[in-house]
Design an enzyme around this catalytic site. Sequence first.
Site, PDB file in Angstrom:
ATOM      1  N   ASP A  39      -0.628   4.901  -2.696  1.00  0.00           N
ATOM      2  CA  ASP A  39      -1.536   4.955  -1.548  1.00  0.00           C
ATOM      3  C   ASP A  39      -1.892   6.427  -1.384  1.00  0.00           C
ATOM      4  O   ASP A  39      -1.049   7.240  -1.041  1.00  0.00           O
ATOM      5  CB  ASP A  39      -0.787   4.407  -0.325  1.00  0.00           C
ATOM      6  N   LYS A  44       5.192   2.162   3.306  1.00  0.00           N
ATOM      7  CA  LYS A  44       6.052   1.140   2.731  1.00  0.00           C
ATOM      8  C   LYS A  44       5.925   1.180   1.207  1.00  0.00           C
ATOM      9  O   LYS A  44       4.967   1.722   0.687  1.00  0.00           O
ATOM     10  CB  LYS A  44       5.600  -0.213   3.277  1.00  0.00           C
ATOM     11  N   TYR A  56      10.164   8.103   6.935  1.00  0.00           N
ATOM     12  CA  TYR A  56       9.089   7.142   6.745  1.00  0.00           C
ATOM     13  C   TYR A  56       7.835   7.806   6.202  1.00  0.00           C
ATOM     14  O   TYR A  56       7.334   8.761   6.764  1.00  0.00           O
ATOM     15  CB  TYR A  56       8.732   6.443   8.067  1.00  0.00           C
TER      16      TYR A  56
HETATM   17  P1  13P Z   1       1.135   1.266   4.021  1.00  0.00           P
HETATM   18  O1  13P Z   1       2.567   1.402   3.567  1.00  0.00           O
HETATM   19  O2  13P Z   1       0.409   0.207   3.294  1.00  0.00           O
HETATM   20  O3  13P Z   1       0.439   2.589   4.014  1.00  0.00           O
HETATM   21  O4  13P Z   1       1.165   0.741   5.528  1.00  0.00           O
HETATM   22  C1  13P Z   1       1.706   1.475   6.544  1.00  0.00           C
HETATM   23  C2  13P Z   1       1.915   0.597   7.734  1.00  0.00           C
HETATM   24  O5  13P Z   1       2.980   0.113   7.933  1.00  0.00           O
HETATM   25  C3  13P Z   1       0.784   0.308   8.596  1.00  0.00           C
HETATM   26  O6  13P Z   1       1.126  -0.479   9.704  1.00  0.00           O
HETATM   27 MG    MG Z   2      -1.254   3.506   3.929  1.00  0.00          MG
HETATM   28 MG    MG Z   3      -0.098   0.017   1.322  1.00  0.00          MG
END
Ligand code: 13P
Ligand code: MG
Ligand code: MG
Length: 364
Positions: free
Chosen positions: A11, A231, A228
């Site tokens: 990402d 994800k 964090y």
């Molecule tokens: P990503 O990990 O896909 O960037 O999403 C982050 C998230 O939890 C948005 O609520």
């Molecule tokens: Mg993201």
């Molecule tokens: Mg993502």
Amino acid sequence: MKITLSVIKADVGGYPGHSGMHPELMEVARRELGKAKKEGKIIDFSVLHCGDDLELIMTHSGFIDDPQIHKLAWDTFVAGTAVAKKLKLYGAGQDLLKDTFSGNVKGMGPGSAEVCFEERKSEPVLIFMADKTEPGAWNLPLYKMFADPFNTAGLVIDAACHKGYTFEVQDVREHKKVRFTCPAESYDMLALIGQVGRYVIKSVVRNSDGEIAAVTSTDRLNLLAGRYVGKDDPVMIIRAQSGFPAVGEILEPFAFPHLVAGWMRGSHHGPLMPVGFEQATPSRFDGPPRVMCAAFQLNNGLLEGPTDMLKDVSFDEARHEANVVANYMRRHGPFEPHRLGADDMEYTTLPEVLEKLKGRFEKL
Ligand code: 13P
Ligand code: MG
Ligand code: MG
Ligand code: 13P
């Protein structure tokens, strides 16, 4: 002919928020990989996105963990980050944890799944990509594909599948791995892989000849970064037919939108909704979590495809069920089990709140 299929994803910026991908990012990736194909560094490529994750699918005659291929992916993500910054996209460079490349994307943020094999007379491969979840989300479908005869008829009625499969399971917290030969050891394996945040299936091989059948990305971004940063939206590669499960047996587990971790702020459980490429844009409460599947026939390393496998109307009911389950889960608001347990949440104010209340707790 020996082929390596590498799927490397990151990402590098969402549009808008964490929901989708700006077309310019896809263009940059196609330009970079197109250049590499012309220069003969890779045989072929396909660029897709699942939600805010940029998915680089590459074939080459190098090897697994090939520094040249990993550098190509890394440089492509860096080029994407520059565009994301220029466009002020959300979380530009989110998954790039390091400033300089050091030989392999592992431990640097991007996720990768790679497989190397002798291309068969006909070589169907399925690539699954998910957003708003984690690598353990593949445990349940992989178990069904390669160990559950109620899912995969071939385990019972196809002599080439009948000897079963062996799974490598990684303990992503303790950095250890263990192999289970199924069906004989399937109950031992289930004791572990039901704990999806810790025990993650890395690969599956065929018992009859040790041929590789499936590989996943097990990279745990938050464990790597110690904080964090997004994800660990996972990918996996599965080989189909002729001694492996049929394409339809591989897709069948996704007719059940099972609950996974990773929805909203990486801190909620929700159903994994199977979708076509066009619907891989998680928007409701940043979700619910999505999975899509691109299938290819390899043709001497050329990627014939992709075919958008989960777009099919036969998954409409699963999408409907996922929406019903999403409504049900959402009604819990900030309560478990919609919200993850304290140890698994990727956003939390708990330490601060407890600190503030320290003097106010009285003995019972
Ligand atoms: P990503 O990990 O896909 O960037 O999403 C982050 C998230 O939890 C948005 O609520
Ligand atoms: Mg993201
Ligand atoms: Mg993502
Ligand atoms: P193979 O034996 O060629 O893998 O085909 C099985 C099949 O596709 C039946 O659905």
